[in-house]
Write a protein that holds these residues in place. Structure first.
Motif, PDB file in Angstrom:
ATOM      1  N   SER A 101       0.861  -1.186   0.000  1.00 52.92           N
ATOM      2  CA  SER A 101       0.000   0.000   0.000  1.00 52.92           C
ATOM      3  C   SER A 101       0.889   1.225   0.000  1.00 52.92           C
ATOM      4  O   SER A 101       2.113   1.132   0.222  1.00 52.92           O
ATOM      5  CB  SER A 101      -0.912  -0.003   1.229  1.00 52.92           C
ATOM      6  OG  SER A 101      -0.129   0.119   2.409  1.00 52.92           O
ATOM      7  N   LEU A 102       0.293   2.390  -0.224  1.00 52.92           N
ATOM      8  CA  LEU A 102       1.074   3.615  -0.184  1.00 52.92           C
ATOM      9  C   LEU A 102       1.688   3.829   1.192  1.00 52.92           C
ATOM     10  O   LEU A 102       2.836   4.251   1.313  1.00 52.92           O
ATOM     11  CB  LEU A 102       0.189   4.819  -0.547  1.00 52.92           C
ATOM     12  CG  LEU A 102       0.074   5.160  -2.033  1.00 52.92           C
ATOM     13  CD1 LEU A 102      -0.914   6.299  -2.248  1.00 52.92           C
ATOM     14  CD2 LEU A 102       1.441   5.538  -2.606  1.00 52.92           C
ATOM     15  N   ASN A 103       0.946   3.526   2.231  1.00 54.06           N
ATOM     16  CA  ASN A 103       1.481   3.700   3.586  1.00 54.06           C
ATOM     17  C   ASN A 103       2.648   2.736   3.836  1.00 54.06           C
ATOM     18  O   ASN A 103       3.632   3.100   4.489  1.00 54.06           O
ATOM     19  CB  ASN A 103       0.384   3.459   4.624  1.00 54.06           C
ATOM     20  CG  ASN A 103       0.808   3.896   6.010  1.00 54.06           C
ATOM     21  OD1 ASN A 103       1.003   5.087   6.253  1.00 54.06           O
ATOM     22  ND2 ASN A 103       0.950   2.944   6.921  1.00 54.06           N
ATOM     23  N   GLY A 104       2.557   1.513   3.293  1.00 51.07           N
ATOM     24  CA  GLY A 104       3.658   0.567   3.419  1.00 51.07           C
ATOM     25  C   GLY A 104       4.908   1.074   2.732  1.00 51.07           C
ATOM     26  O   GLY A 104       6.026   0.902   3.242  1.00 51.07           O
ATOM     27  N   TRP A 105       4.721   1.704   1.576  1.00 48.86           N
ATOM     28  CA  TRP A 105       5.871   2.269   0.867  1.00 48.86           C
ATOM     29  C   TRP A 105       6.489   3.415   1.675  1.00 48.86           C
ATOM     30  O   TRP A 105       7.710   3.543   1.755  1.00 48.86           O
ATOM     31  CB  TRP A 105       5.438   2.761  -0.512  1.00 48.86           C
ATOM     32  CG  TRP A 105       6.467   3.642  -1.153  1.00 48.86           C
ATOM     33  CD1 TRP A 105       7.692   3.276  -1.596  1.00 48.86           C
ATOM     34  CD2 TRP A 105       6.365   5.054  -1.376  1.00 48.86           C
ATOM     35  NE1 TRP A 105       8.362   4.369  -2.107  1.00 48.86           N
ATOM     36  CE2 TRP A 105       7.559   5.473  -1.983  1.00 48.86           C
ATOM     37  CE3 TRP A 105       5.367   5.996  -1.143  1.00 48.86           C
ATOM     38  CZ2 TRP A 105       7.796   6.788  -2.343  1.00 48.86           C
ATOM     39  CZ3 TRP A 105       5.599   7.318  -1.503  1.00 48.86           C
ATOM     40  CH2 TRP A 105       6.795   7.698  -2.091  1.00 48.86           C
ATOM     41  N   VAL A 106       5.654   4.261   2.295  1.00 49.82           N
ATOM     42  CA  VAL A 106       6.167   5.363   3.108  1.00 49.82           C
ATOM     43  C   VAL A 106       6.996   4.824   4.268  1.00 49.82           C
ATOM     44  O   VAL A 106       8.063   5.357   4.585  1.00 49.82           O
ATOM     45  CB  VAL A 106       4.999   6.240   3.621  1.00 49.82           C
ATOM     46  CG1 VAL A 106       5.509   7.237   4.663  1.00 49.82           C
ATOM     47  CG2 VAL A 106       4.342   6.981   2.470  1.00 49.82           C
ATOM     48  N   VAL A 107       6.511   3.751   4.900  1.00 53.29           N
ATOM     49  CA  VAL A 107       7.251   3.140   6.006  1.00 53.29           C
ATOM     50  C   VAL A 107       8.609   2.633   5.525  1.00 53.29           C
ATOM     51  O   VAL A 107       9.647   2.855   6.167  1.00 53.29           O
ATOM     52  CB  VAL A 107       6.435   1.992   6.645  1.00 53.29           C
ATOM     53  CG1 VAL A 107       7.275   1.240   7.669  1.00 53.29           C
ATOM     54  CG2 VAL A 107       5.166   2.538   7.289  1.00 53.29           C
TER      55      VAL A 107
END
Length: 667
Positions: free
Chosen positions: A205-211
C-alpha cells in the motif's frame, strides 16, 4: 627530522672546511669539539626555519599574533600576497604544460576528499525537493493523509536525522578506535546499502511504501552521519602529516583544504536539483507543469537515487584501494603514546581540559542546524511565500531552489577563500554569519505582512537568499572545520562526531517543530538561535586561524603527560584561546623564550628516541639471527652431524608433485 639534524652542516671560517653539527640539536659539553656548539646565534640560525617559519614569524622571531595591530595587518597581508602570487605562478606553469591540469588538481584535492559529502548531500536534500512532487502525485497520502499515516509521513524526516545522529557518534568512536580508513570505507558501504534500499523500496500500500522509505532513509542516515567526522579528520590529517614538523601548506591552507572538501555538500544540492529537473522533463513528456502522473513520479524518484548509488559504489572502491594511509597520523600518535585500540585516557582528559570547547563546537552546531536544516528541509514552504504559484507547479519551486543553491555555493567558496586569513578567519566568520542570520530572520518576523505583500516581496526574497549566503559564509562551514581542529588527534573523530550529533539535534528540533507551526511562527523562533550561536562562539570558541596544528598536538603531549604548566608555546597564546579560557588564566604560561628551549629539548628527545628505536631494531634482528644459529647448531650436535658445509640459513623447499613421483620411481 633525524636525517635533517644529522646532515645539516656549516662552513667553518677558521679551518676553511666543513664541520658537522652534532647529532641532534645537542648543545652540551659532550660536543665541545664543535666550534659552534655553544653559540646560541648559530643554533637559532640552524633551526630558525623550523621553529620560526617566515609565514608565522618576523625575521626577528616575533610571532605574528604578538605584533601591534598595524604591523600584524601588514605582516599578514604581505604573507598572503606572496603565497597568492606563488600559487598563481604555479597555476600558470601547470597550464603551460597542460591547460586542463588545474582542473585535474582540483578534482584530486577537493572533489575526491569531499565526494562522500557531495553524495550524501545529494540524497539528504532530495527529501525537501521530492516532497512537493509526492504531495502533487499522491495528495491523499502526503497532503490529506487519508490513505497514509500522518506520523509515518512526518517520520520520513525524523528517522533520517536520527540515523545521522547515530552514525556521527558511532562512526566517530570507530574512527578513533579502529582507524580513519575503516571508518571511511564503512560509511561508503552503509550509504550504498541505504541507496539500494531507497531505489528498491516498495509496499503493498502507499502507507507501506512510506514506512519502507522512512526506514531506508534511517539506514542511509547512519552512513551520512559517519561522513562528517571521517571526512573532516581525514582531510585535515592528510594535509598535516604525522611528523613533528608541519608544512607551510598546512599552516596557510589547512582551513581551505577542509572547507573545499566540505563545500561538495553545496554541489551535491546543486546536482540533485538539476538532475530532478531533467528527470521530470524526461519522464513527464518534456513538461514540468501539473498534473503529475504516478508513473512519472516513480521513475523520477527511483532514478534520482540510482544515480548516486553508482557514485557511492565507486567511492567504496576508491577508499578501499586508494586510501591506504588515511590513518597514518592517528597511528603515529597512538604509537608514541603506547596506546592500542581506543584511547580512553585521552577522551577523559579532553572532557576535563577542553570541556568548554566541546560546548562551543556542539552548541554552535546546534544553533546552526536549526537554521540550516530548517531552511533546506522545508525550503518549499519558504519559497511558497516568495512565489505563491509554486504551490501548484513543482518545477517553479525547484527553479527557485536552484537559484538559492547557487547563492549558497557563493557563500561556500568565499568561506574557503577567507577562512585562513589571520585578520579575519574562523571565529569572526562564524560570529558574523550568526549575526547576519539573526538580523535577516528577525526583521521579517515582526513585519511579516509587509514583506509577504506585493510591495515587500522582493526585499523578503533578498533577505532569504542572503540568509542562505551568510549561513554558508559563516557557521555552516566553520562548525565543520573547528569541531575537528580544536581537539587532539586521538579523539578528534569522536569529538567531531559528538559535536555534529548535538548539531543534528537542532535539525531534529527543526524537523519536528516546523511541522506544527506556521511559516510566520518559524520566523519568530529561528532568529534567536542565531543570536545564541554568536554568543556561544564569542565566549567559548578558540580561534585556531593561523595556529600550527602541530603546536596544538605538542601542547596535548604535555597535557597527557601531566605537564600542562610546562608548555609555553603559541597554542596557549591569547589569540588562540577562547574568552573563557583566557579568564581561567590558561594563557599565563605563554613564554616565547622558554618555548624555544622546550622545542629544542623536544626535538632532541624525538631524535634520541628514534636512534634508540633504530638501535633496538638492529639489536633485535641480530639477536634473532644469533638465536636461530644457536638452535641450528644444537640440532646438528644432537644428531651428530657437524658438517661445516651445512648452511644454517638454508631453508627446505616444499616438494612438488613431480618430486614425489621421482622419489617413488627411484625407490
Amino acid at each position: 627530522m633525524a636525517d635533517l639534524l644529522h646532515h645539516h652542516k656549516h662552513h667553518d671560517p677558521t679551518n676553511q672546511g666543513i664541520v658537522s653539527v652534532p647529532h641532534g640539536p645537542e648543545t652540551g659539553d659532550d660536543h665541545a669539539s664543535y666550534p659552534y656548539a655553544h653559540n646560541p646565534d648559530n643554533e637559532k640560525a640552524i633551526f630558525a626555519y623550523l621553529l620560526h617559519p617566515d609565514d608565522s614569524y618576523t625575521p626577528e622571531g616575533v610571532y605574528w599574533a604578538d605584533l601591534p595591530i598595524h604591523k600584524r595587518i601588514a605582516f599578514v597581508a604581505k604573507t598572503d600576497n606572496q603565497e597568492a602570487l606563488k600559487e598563481l605562478r604555479s597555476i600558470g606553469s601547470m597550464m603551460k604544460k597542460d591547460p586542463l591540469s588545474p582542473i585535474g588538481w582540483y578534482l584530486r584535492n577537493a572533489v575526491l576528499p569531499g565526494a562522500g559529502l557531495g553524495l550524501e548531500s545529494y540524497v539528504l536534500f532530495s527529501i525537501g525537493n521530492l516532497t512537493p512532487l509526492f504531495q502533487a502525485a499522491w495528495p491523499a497520502c502526503w497532503k490529506s493523509f487519508k490513505v497514509c499515516n500522518e506520523q509515518w509521513v512526518n517520520a520520513v524526516t525524523y528517522l533520517e536525522v536520527v540515523g545521522i545522529i547515530v552514525g556521527q557518534i558511532l562512526v566517530g568512536i570507530i574512527g578513533d578506535g579502529i582507524g580513519r580508513r575503516w571508518g571511511l570505507i564503512q560509511d561508503a558501504m552503509i550509504m550504498l546499502l541505504g541507496l539500494i534500499m531507497l531505489v528498491a523500496s516498495w509496499g503493498t500500500s502507499l502507507n507501506g511504501w512510506v514506512v519502507c522509505y522512512a526506514w531506508s532513509l534511517f539506514v542511509y542516515g547512519i552512513g551520512v552521519g559517519g561522513e562528517y567526522p571521517m571526512t573532516a579528520t581525514a582531510a585535515m590529517e592528510n594535509a598535516t602529516g604525522s611528523g613533528r614538523v608541519s608544512t607551510k601548506e598546512d599552516r596557510l591552507h589547512r582551513g581551505r583544504n577542509v572547507t573545499t572538501a566540505f563545500l561538495m555538500q553545496g554541489w551535491g544540492q546543486f546536482f540533485n536539483q538539476v538532475i530532478l529537473i531533467i528527470l521530470l522533463l524526461i519522464f513527464h513528456h518534456g513538461s514540468g507543469n501539473p498534473p503529475y502522473s504516478k508513473v512519472a513520479t516513480q521513475w523520477v524518484y527511483r532514478v534520482s537515487f540510482a544515480i548516486p548509488a553508482v557514485g557511492t559504489l565507486w567511492l567504496v572502491y576508491y577508499r578501499w584501494y586508494k586510501m591506504p594511509l588515511a590513518s597514518k597520523q592517528l597511528n603515529a600518535i597512538k604509537k608514541k603514546a603506547n596506546v592500542t585500540g581506543y584511547d580512553l585516557q585521552s577522551l577523559k582528559l579532553t572532557f576535563y581540559h577542553f570541556g568548554p570547547r566541546i560546548f562551543a563546537t556542539a552548541g554552535g552546531w546546534f544553533c546552526n542546524d536549526v537554521f540550516f536544516y530548517g531552511n533546506k528541509l522545508f525550503q518549499s514552504q519558504f519559497i511558497k511565500v516568495i512565489s505563491p504559484t509554486s504551490s501548484n507547479n513543482v518545477m517553479t519551486g525547484w527553479l527557485w531552489n536552484l537559484l538559492n543553491v547557487g547563492v549558497s555555493l557563493m557563500g561556500y567558496y568565499l568561506a574557503s577563500f577567507l577562512i585562513d586569513n589571520k585578520n579575519y578567519g574562523r571565529k569572526w566568520m562564524q560570529q558574523l554569519g550568526f549575526l547576519m542570520d539573526f538580523i535577516l530572520f528577525v526583521v521579517p518576523a515582526f513585519h511579516y505582512k509587509y514583506y509577504t505583500s506585493i510591495e515587500g516581496i522582493h526585499a523578503f526574497q533578498a533577505m532569504y537568499f542572503l540568509s542562505s549566503f551568510f549561513n554558508q559564509f559563516g557557521p555552516n562551514a566553520v562548525t565543520f572545520l573547528v569541531a575537528a581542529e580544536v581537539f587532539p588527534t586521538p579523539v578528534r573523530a569522536t569529538a567531531h562526531g559528538f559535536s555534529a550529533a548535538i548539531g543534528k539535534c537542532g535539525a531534529l528540533l527543526a524537523s519536528v517543530l516546523y511541522n506544527y507551526i506556521t511559516t510566520q511562527q518559524k520566523f519568530y523562533v529561528v532568529p534567536w538561535f542565531g543570536l545564541g550561536g554568536m554568543l556561544i562562539t564569542a565566549i567559548f570558541l578558540p580561534d585556531t586561524t593561523g595556529l600550527d596544528l602541530k603546536e596544538q598536538e605538542r601542547r596535548w603531549e604535555y597535557i597527557r603527560s601531566g605537564r600542562e604548566s610546562e608548555y609555553h608555546g603559541v597554542a596557549v597564546h591569547k589569540q588562540h584561546l577562547s574568552l573563557w579560557e583566557r579568564l581561567r588564566g590558561i594563557g599565563k604560561y605563554y613564554d616565547p623564550e622558554l618555548d624555544y628551549q622546550s622545542k629544542i629539548n623536544d626535538m632532541r628527545a624525538d631524535w634520541e628516541a628514534k636512534q634508540a628505536e633504530k638501535q633496538t631494531n638492529e639489536d633485535g634482528l641480530a639477536s634473532e639471527e644469533d638465536e636461530y644459529n644457536a638452535e641450528v647448531h644444537s640440532y646438528f650436535h644432537a644428531t651428530g652431524n657437524n658438517s661445516p658445509f651445512l648452511k644454517p640459513m638454508k631453508q627446505q623447499q616444499p616438494s612438488t608433485d613431480s618430486d614425489d613421483m621421482n622419489e617413488k620411481a627411484a625407490s
